[in-house]
Motif scaffolding. Structure first.
Motif, PDB file in Angstrom:
ATOM      1  N   LYS A  77       7.021  10.974   0.078  1.00 54.05           N
ATOM      2  CA  LYS A  77       5.574  11.122  -0.086  1.00 54.05           C
ATOM      3  C   LYS A  77       4.781   9.948   0.459  1.00 54.05           C
ATOM      4  CE  LYS A  77       6.097  13.972  -4.242  1.00 54.05           C
ATOM      5  NZ  LYS A  77       5.793  14.091  -5.692  1.00 54.05           N
ATOM      6  N   THR A  78       5.464   8.974   1.055  1.00 52.22           N
ATOM      7  CA  THR A  78       4.784   7.754   1.494  1.00 52.22           C
ATOM      8  C   THR A  78       5.050   7.507   2.972  1.00 52.22           C
ATOM      9  OG1 THR A  78       5.101   6.793  -0.711  1.00 52.22           O
ATOM     10  CG2 THR A  78       4.489   5.287   1.065  1.00 52.22           C
ATOM     11  N   ASN A  79       4.027   7.181   3.687  1.00 51.23           N
ATOM     12  CA  ASN A  79       4.158   6.809   5.099  1.00 51.23           C
ATOM     13  C   ASN A  79       4.271   5.292   5.183  1.00 51.23           C
ATOM     14  OD1 ASN A  79       4.073   6.595   7.889  1.00 51.23           O
ATOM     15  ND2 ASN A  79       1.850   6.818   7.990  1.00 51.23           N
ATOM     16  N   ALA A  80       5.493   4.788   5.259  1.00 46.73           N
ATOM     17  CA  ALA A  80       5.724   3.341   5.231  1.00 46.73           C
ATOM     18  C   ALA A  80       6.550   2.915   6.439  1.00 46.73           C
ATOM     19  CB  ALA A  80       6.442   2.940   3.947  1.00 46.73           C
ATOM     20  N   GLU A  81       6.460   1.629   6.740  1.00 42.43           N
ATOM     21  CA  GLU A  81       7.229   1.040   7.833  1.00 42.43           C
ATOM     22  C   GLU A  81       8.352   0.145   7.339  1.00 42.43           C
ATOM     23  OE1 GLU A  81       4.345  -0.553  10.980  1.00 42.43           O
ATOM     24  OE2 GLU A  81       3.061  -0.192   9.228  1.00 42.43           O
ATOM     25  N   ALA A  82       8.184  -0.439   6.149  1.00 43.53           N
ATOM     26  CA  ALA A  82       9.153  -1.415   5.649  1.00 43.53           C
ATOM     27  C   ALA A  82       9.295  -1.290   4.146  1.00 43.53           C
ATOM     28  CB  ALA A  82       8.705  -2.836   6.019  1.00 43.53           C
ATOM     29  N   ALA A  83      10.435  -1.759   3.653  1.00 41.21           N
ATOM     30  CA  ALA A  83      10.696  -1.785   2.214  1.00 41.21           C
ATOM     31  C   ALA A  83      11.137  -3.184   1.811  1.00 41.21           C
ATOM     32  CB  ALA A  83      11.772  -0.766   1.836  1.00 41.21           C
ATOM     33  N   VAL A  84      10.604  -3.653   0.697  1.00 37.20           N
ATOM     34  CA  VAL A  84      11.040  -4.913   0.094  1.00 37.20           C
ATOM     35  C   VAL A  84      11.796  -4.546  -1.173  1.00 37.20           C
ATOM     36  CG1 VAL A  84      10.313  -7.069  -0.995  1.00 37.20           C
ATOM     37  CG2 VAL A  84       9.161  -6.266   1.081  1.00 37.20           C
ATOM     38  N   ILE A  85      13.065  -4.948  -1.236  1.00 33.97           N
ATOM     39  CA  ILE A  85      13.982  -4.475  -2.282  1.00 33.97           C
ATOM     40  C   ILE A  85      14.418  -5.645  -3.146  1.00 33.97           C
ATOM     41  CG2 ILE A  85      16.220  -3.366  -2.698  1.00 33.97           C
ATOM     42  CD1 ILE A  85      15.813  -2.098   0.196  1.00 33.97           C
ATOM     43  N   ILE A  86      14.112  -5.580  -4.436  1.00 28.69           N
ATOM     44  CA  ILE A  86      14.523  -6.624  -5.384  1.00 28.69           C
ATOM     45  C   ILE A  86      14.994  -5.934  -6.655  1.00 28.69           C
ATOM     46  CG2 ILE A  86      13.903  -8.713  -6.621  1.00 28.69           C
ATOM     47  CD1 ILE A  86      11.399  -7.657  -4.157  1.00 28.69           C
ATOM     48  N   GLY A  87      16.303  -5.865  -6.842  1.00 24.85           N
ATOM     49  CA  GLY A  87      16.840  -5.211  -8.033  1.00 24.85           C
ATOM     50  C   GLY A  87      18.099  -5.895  -8.482  1.00 24.85           C
ATOM     51  N   PRO A  88      18.842  -5.286  -9.408  1.00 24.21           N
ATOM     52  CA  PRO A  88      20.150  -5.822  -9.765  1.00 24.21           C
ATOM     53  C   PRO A  88      21.036  -5.880  -8.517  1.00 24.21           C
ATOM     54  CG  PRO A  88      19.468  -4.119 -11.315  1.00 24.21           C
ATOM     55  CD  PRO A  88      18.500  -4.078 -10.178  1.00 24.21           C
ATOM     56  N   PRO A  89      21.824  -6.940  -8.335  1.00 21.51           N
ATOM     57  CA  PRO A  89      22.585  -7.118  -7.089  1.00 21.51           C
ATOM     58  C   PRO A  89      23.444  -5.928  -6.689  1.00 21.51           C
ATOM     59  CG  PRO A  89      22.629  -9.134  -8.384  1.00 21.51           C
ATOM     60  CD  PRO A  89      21.970  -8.092  -9.243  1.00 21.51           C
ATOM     61  N   HIS A  90      24.026  -5.233  -7.664  1.00 28.15           N
ATOM     62  CA  HIS A  90      24.965  -4.174  -7.325  1.00 28.15           C
ATOM     63  C   HIS A  90      24.282  -2.937  -6.733  1.00 28.15           C
ATOM     64  CE1 HIS A  90      23.662  -3.034 -11.408  1.00 28.15           C
ATOM     65  NE2 HIS A  90      23.982  -1.800 -11.078  1.00 28.15           N
ATOM     66  N   VAL A  91      22.947  -2.834  -6.815  1.00 26.93           N
ATOM     67  CA  VAL A  91      22.270  -1.658  -6.254  1.00 26.93           C
ATOM     68  C   VAL A  91      21.610  -1.953  -4.912  1.00 26.93           C
ATOM     69  CG1 VAL A  91      21.841  -0.771  -8.578  1.00 26.93           C
ATOM     70  CG2 VAL A  91      20.038  -2.057  -7.413  1.00 26.93           C
ATOM     71  N   HIS A  92      21.590  -3.217  -4.485  1.00 20.77           N
ATOM     72  CA  HIS A  92      20.884  -3.575  -3.253  1.00 20.77           C
ATOM     73  C   HIS A  92      21.372  -2.782  -2.056  1.00 20.77           C
ATOM     74  CE1 HIS A  92      19.322  -7.772  -4.712  1.00 20.77           C
ATOM     75  NE2 HIS A  92      18.640  -6.761  -5.200  1.00 20.77           N
ATOM     76  N   ALA A  93      22.684  -2.698  -1.883  1.00 18.90           N
ATOM     77  CA  ALA A  93      23.231  -2.035  -0.695  1.00 18.90           C
ATOM     78  C   ALA A  93      22.873  -0.552  -0.665  1.00 18.90           C
ATOM     79  CB  ALA A  93      24.743  -2.219  -0.641  1.00 18.90           C
ATOM     80  N   ASP A  94      22.979   0.138  -1.807  1.00 22.43           N
ATOM     81  CA  ASP A  94      22.648   1.567  -1.853  1.00 22.43           C
ATOM     82  C   ASP A  94      21.182   1.802  -1.505  1.00 22.43           C
ATOM     83  OD1 ASP A  94      25.158   2.474  -2.486  1.00 22.43           O
ATOM     84  OD2 ASP A  94      24.812   2.526  -4.649  1.00 22.43           O
ATOM     85  N   ILE A  95      20.291   0.992  -2.098  1.00 23.77           N
ATOM     86  CA  ILE A  95      18.858   1.180  -1.834  1.00 23.77           C
ATOM     87  C   ILE A  95      18.541   0.858  -0.382  1.00 23.77           C
ATOM     88  CG2 ILE A  95      16.548   0.385  -2.440  1.00 23.77           C
ATOM     89  CD1 ILE A  95      17.586  -0.141  -5.269  1.00 23.77           C
ATOM     90  N   ALA A  96      19.133  -0.226   0.130  1.00 25.90           N
ATOM     91  CA  ALA A  96      18.903  -0.593   1.530  1.00 25.90           C
ATOM     92  C   ALA A  96      19.369   0.528   2.458  1.00 25.90           C
ATOM     93  CB  ALA A  96      19.617  -1.899   1.859  1.00 25.90           C
ATOM     94  N   ALA A  97      20.536   1.105   2.170  1.00 22.84           N
ATOM     95  CA  ALA A  97      21.053   2.188   3.015  1.00 22.84           C
ATOM     96  C   ALA A  97      20.110   3.383   3.006  1.00 22.84           C
ATOM     97  CB  ALA A  97      22.444   2.600   2.534  1.00 22.84           C
ATOM     98  N   THR A  98      19.603   3.744   1.837  1.00 27.39           N
ATOM     99  CA  THR A  98      18.680   4.879   1.730  1.00 27.39           C
ATOM    100  C   THR A  98      17.403   4.629   2.524  1.00 27.39           C
ATOM    101  OG1 THR A  98      19.541   5.440  -0.462  1.00 27.39           O
ATOM    102  CG2 THR A  98      17.377   6.313   0.105  1.00 27.39           C
ATOM    103  N   CYS A  99      16.879   3.410   2.436  1.00 25.42           N
ATOM    104  CA  CYS A  99      15.651   3.076   3.164  1.00 25.42           C
ATOM    105  C   CYS A  99      15.894   3.034   4.670  1.00 25.42           C
ATOM    106  CB  CYS A  99      15.090   1.748   2.666  1.00 25.42           C
ATOM    107  SG  CYS A  99      14.434   1.825   0.973  1.00 25.42           S
ATOM    108  N   LEU A 100      17.038   2.517   5.080  1.00 24.96           N
ATOM    109  CA  LEU A 100      17.363   2.502   6.505  1.00 24.96           C
ATOM    110  C   LEU A 100      17.495   3.921   7.049  1.00 24.96           C
ATOM    111  CD1 LEU A 100      19.975  -0.402   6.541  1.00 24.96           C
ATOM    112  CD2 LEU A 100      17.759  -0.434   7.703  1.00 24.96           C
ATOM    113  N   GLU A 101      18.134   4.800   6.285  1.00 26.39           N
ATOM    114  CA  GLU A 101      18.287   6.189   6.710  1.00 26.39           C
ATOM    115  C   GLU A 101      16.932   6.878   6.833  1.00 26.39           C
ATOM    116  OE1 GLU A 101      20.938   7.413   3.656  1.00 26.39           O
ATOM    117  OE2 GLU A 101      22.762   6.876   4.788  1.00 26.39           O
TER     118      GLU A 101
END
Length: 372
Positions: A77-101
């Motif tokens: 629902k959002t037209n974005a160019e970049a994501a800033v991700i700050i969460g528990p360390p073990h979820v960083h990779a999953d969230i980053a992968a989703t945003c990259l995809e």
């Protein structure tokens, strides 16, 4: 905008980078979001957190932008160019992968990943989408006095960097893996940033109980320089000296305490003959350079913790990289080397302090022995 609502930027100024914030916990809001709010080239268009209250409160900081508790909904629902991700360390990779995809550039608080499987997955995504920027914070590189140290190391008068000592002694951790792969990687990256690649390590632990340990590490750099890490979760974050650096060159050295108190003992002005067979010479000492922030006017950005710890400058560098289409700040490769340093230390500890070579192609992912 001026007080009259006039946009004073040059007509040719590019539009702010449309950015989503994923993770709205205390660290994210107090540190990263506070820095982001001061950077005009960032426009926060939505925020996301599993906790709806945290998401709503973070949205208020950015003009009551849309807030979500589901990452998929935010991205659709959002037209974005970049994501800033700050969460528990073990979820960083999953969230980053989703945003990259989803086609977004990503800026991730360290660690970007905590295991080799996540490294491999993000490496595949990076290869498939080479136009996307994958940045990891490693904000200590951008602390003002670290930048000053980097300048001095390039100064001919410092001589060849030959020894580095780093202490990272914070509070309780979930275990030695958390201390190494999540906390101390700041200093694994910083040592490499200042002295070059680490060639080999040897490590011995003292473990009081799970989550409370001292780790002593010997290291050798590819340049031939040597050093030590003292890593601990038996300390207190509130204690002075929880973080400390000492760097030595030829007849001079630098110290930095908690990123705030800087000393450079410069080379001697002259060395005269001692007239003795047992002493090579008598030094004429040079004045030392002392730096410490002046907190008498803390309204200035330069005196804020965000600036002193490098958070503000790190995000500025991320924005500059997006504008230029180049990546100058730490990214996937830097996160890989920091993780592999942590893994090598774990392997050495599990092998009674045997040296582990970081320059070999394969890096084991060891299982740590827990304290009895």
């Amino acid at each position: 905008m001026s007080s009259h609502g006039t946009d004073l930027r040059p007509a040719s100024a590019p539009s702010p980078i449309r950015t989503v914030l994923v993770g709205c916990g205390e660290h994210a809001r107090v540190v990263n979001h506070a820095a982001l709010s001061l950077i005009p080239d960032i426009e926060v268009v939505a925020v996301c957190d599993l906790d709806p209250t945290r998401a709503r409160d973070a949205a208020r900081q950015f003009g009551n932008c849309p807030h979500f508790t589901d990452l998929g909904a935010l991205l659709s629902k959002t037209n974005a160019e970049a994501a800033v991700i700050i969460g528990p360390p073990h979820v960083h990779a999953d969230i980053a992968a989703t945003c990259l995809e989803a086609g977004l550039h990503v800026f991730v608080e360290k660690p970007l990943f905590t295991n080799l499987d996540d490294l491999a997955r993000l490496s595949e995504l990076a290869a498939a989408q080479p136009g996307l920027n994958i940045s990891v914070s490693f904000n200590k590189r951008y602390a003002p006095y670290i930048c000053r140290i980097k300048e001095i190391l390039a100064n001919e008068s410092f001589g060849k960097p030959s020894y580095l000592y780093a202490k990272f002694a914070g509070g309780y951790r979930n275990g030695p893996t958390d201390l190494l792969r999540v906390g101390a990687i700041h200093y694994f990256d910083l040592a490499r940033h200042l002295f070059g690649d680490i060639a080999r390590v040897s490590a011995l632990p003292y473990q009081k109980q799970a989550g409370q340990a001292h780790i002593a590490v010997n290291l050798q750099f590819a340049s031939g320089a040597v050093g030590n890490f003292f890593l601990s979760s038996l300390g207190l974050w509130s204690a002075k000296g929880a973080e400390y650096l000492e760097l030595r060159g030829d007849r001079n050295f630098i110290t930095l305490d908690n990123l705030r108190e800087f000393t450079w003992q410069k080379p001697p002005i002259a060395i005269r003959d001692s007239g003795s067979t047992h002493q090579a010479g008598i030094e004429v000492p040079a004045p030392a350079e002392y730096l410490e922030p002046n907190y008498s006017n803390i309204s200035m950005l330069e005196y804020q913790s965000n600036h002193q710890n490098g958070y503000f400058a790190r995000i500025e560098a991320f924005v500059a990289d997006l504008r230029s289409g180049r990546q100058t700040g730490p990214g996937l490769g830097d996160a890989e080397r920091a993780l592999k340093t942590a893994l090598a230390i774990e392997t050495s500890m599990a092998s009674d302090g045997a040296y582990v070579d970081l320059q070999t192609a394969a890096t084991p992912q060891p299982a740590l022995r827990e304290p009895a």
